[in-house]
Scaffold this motif. Structure first.
Motif, short mmCIF file in Angstrom:
data_model
loop_
_atom_site.label_atom_id
_atom_site.label_comp_id
_atom_site.label_asym_id
_atom_site.label_seq_id
_atom_site.Cartn_x
_atom_site.Cartn_y
_atom_site.Cartn_z
N VAL A 295 20.60 38.87 32.26
CA VAL A 295 19.90 38.08 31.22
C VAL A 295 19.02 37.04 31.92
N ASP A 297 16.62 35.10 30.85
CA ASP A 297 16.35 33.87 30.11
C ASP A 297 17.57 32.95 30.21
N ARG A 300 19.39 31.96 26.91
CA ARG A 300 20.19 33.06 26.37
C ARG A 300 21.43 33.31 27.22
N GLU A 303 24.28 31.25 26.30
CA GLU A 303 24.95 31.69 25.08
C GLU A 303 25.91 32.86 25.36
N VAL A 304 25.55 33.70 26.33
CA VAL A 304 26.39 34.86 26.65
C VAL A 304 27.60 34.46 27.47
N LEU A 321 20.69 41.46 23.59
CA LEU A 321 19.80 40.83 22.61
C LEU A 321 20.55 39.97 21.61
N GLY A 322 21.81 39.68 21.89
CA GLY A 322 22.56 38.82 20.98
C GLY A 322 24.01 38.72 21.41
N THR A 323 24.78 37.97 20.63
CA THR A 323 26.20 37.79 20.92
C THR A 323 27.00 38.08 19.66
N THR A 338 25.20 37.35 16.20
CA THR A 338 24.05 36.46 16.34
C THR A 338 22.99 37.15 17.17
N GLU A 339 21.80 37.30 16.61
CA GLU A 339 20.70 37.95 17.33
C GLU A 339 19.80 36.88 17.94
N PHE A 340 19.32 37.14 19.16
CA PHE A 340 18.41 36.19 19.79
C PHE A 340 17.05 36.21 19.10
N ASP A 341 16.57 37.39 18.79
CA ASP A 341 15.35 37.60 18.00
C ASP A 341 15.72 38.60 16.92
#
Length: 372
Positions: A295, A297, A300, A303-304, A321-323, A338-341
């Motif tokens: 990842v 970013d 992000r 968050e992971v 792309l999410g958690t 939860t989606e990042f985008d």
């Protein structure tokens, strides 16, 4: 020198780790060569659900007598094939004193303060475990009994337990040498004697250590020596003499890394990752030590990988792309994704299908999914 992109390297890992769901029997999952880490949150079971083409059940790992749960790499609980345990135990014998000390991780200073060889400390503890664990016993009971047999310097006062007991990490890295396994699916953690204990061996086996390092490079490569040492739970300087010979240097976006020679063709032409997977916390894929590759970013990545209580990761077509998190309430399991985008509608639907697989794996017929 072969140079590959980050996306190519990740596509290779996804294929090597079985996330294309091409292996039907968990025992045949190549990833078990390295081990499947578990926790009280059923992480191994959920990692298996992300890799098996057919649904898995709560009994898929617990009741498989071909597998055993033991404290292995970094003292963490992993499922391994029982037939692999003798070589695994050999790989966990420290090569030398610095290696033994490095494997103590957060309790390194405590062991360093003991006026005794760290290698001897490990195997003295292993002999105590071998003497005490002759039947299933809770971890607390084992700790109490072996503490009585060990020198006081091996122990410390534990505020949460309100007791003096043997260092936690020391007990963990000595347990397999002491012929003890963990009872899968038990809470509190319970140790039991291995059915085939074998003799306690204190002799270092560099070739066995090399094979573990090579396996890490296979499933999480291309990777650096520091990455591999971190997985084993030792210092980079401690693996110089055990670094595998049959590896090739590869550049990943300019970064100097290595991969086993026999996986070069697979790295050059990996299948394209497609589809959605819900990877649990401690999944082998997100356990790769090079988090900036997984990842890039930084926001992000935070968050992971939380300092405490990391969530699972939503893997979509090869990118995180999410958690996600899940919470049990009675007989119902709730998933919070939860989606990042914003994800495509089809990817959302696939993620909800994966949540259904995870709920089934944990034995919850009733579940719900919410998106944030």
């Amino acid at each position: 020198m072969l140079e590959v992109s980050r996306k190519q390297a990740l596509a290779y890992r996804i294929a090597e780790q079985g996330l294309h769901r091409s292996v039907a029997d968990p025992y045949d999952l190549p990833l078990l060569d390295l081990g499947l880490q578990d926790s009280m949150r059923d992480t191994a079971l959920l990692s298996l659900a992300a890799r098996m083409p057919d649904p898995v059940t709560p009994e898929s790992l617990v009741d498989d007598q071909r597998l055993a749960l033991v404290w292995s790499h970094r003292g963490a609980p992993h499922f391994h094939r029982r037939t692999d345990l003798p070589e695994l135990a050999a790989a966990l014998v420290p090569i030398d004193e610095p290696d033994a000390l490095a494997r103590m991780l957060w309790q390194k200073k405590d062991i360093q303060a003991v006026d005794e060889s760290p290698v001897d400390i490990i195997f003295t503890t292993a002999r105590a475990i071998r003497k005490v664990v002759t039947k299933p016993m809770t971890k607390g009971a084992v700790s109490t009994e072996i503490t009585k047999l060990l020198p006081p310097a091996y122990s410390r006062w534990c505020r949460p337990c309100n007791a003096t007991h043997v260092h936690e990490q020391l007990m963990r890295i000595a347990a397999l040498h002491g012929g003890a396994r963990l009872e899968a699916g038990q809470s509190p953690a319970t140790l039991a004697p291995l059915e085939e204990r074998g003799r306690l061996s204190t002799r270092p086996v560099p070739a066995a250590v090399s094979r573990v390092l090579e396996q890490y490079l296979r499933f999480n490569g291309p990777a650096t020596p520091g990455d591999a040492a971190g997985f084993v739970g030792t210092a980079k300087t401690c693996i110089r003499e055990t670094w595998p010979d049959a590896v090739t240097e590869v550049k990943v976006d300019g970064r100097r890394t290595f991969v086993p020679n026999d996986r070069l063709a697979a790295l050059e032409n990996p299948p394209s990752p497609a589809g959605v997977r819900l990877l649990p916390p401690l999944d082998p894929y997100t356990q790769g030590r090079d988090k900036a590759v997984l990842v890039p970013d930084k926001a992000r990545a935070k968050e992971v990988w939380k300092i405490l209580g990391s969530p699972g990761a939503i893997l979509v077509d090869g990118e995180i792309l999410g958690t996600w998190r899940m919470k049990a309430s009675g007989k119902r399991l709730t998933f919070a994704l939860t989606e990042f985008d914003p994800l495509r509608r089809a990817d959302r639907a696939a993620a909800e299908d994966e949540a259904a697989r995870a709920a089934s794996a944990r034995g919850y017929p009733d579940f719900s999914v919410t998106w944030a």
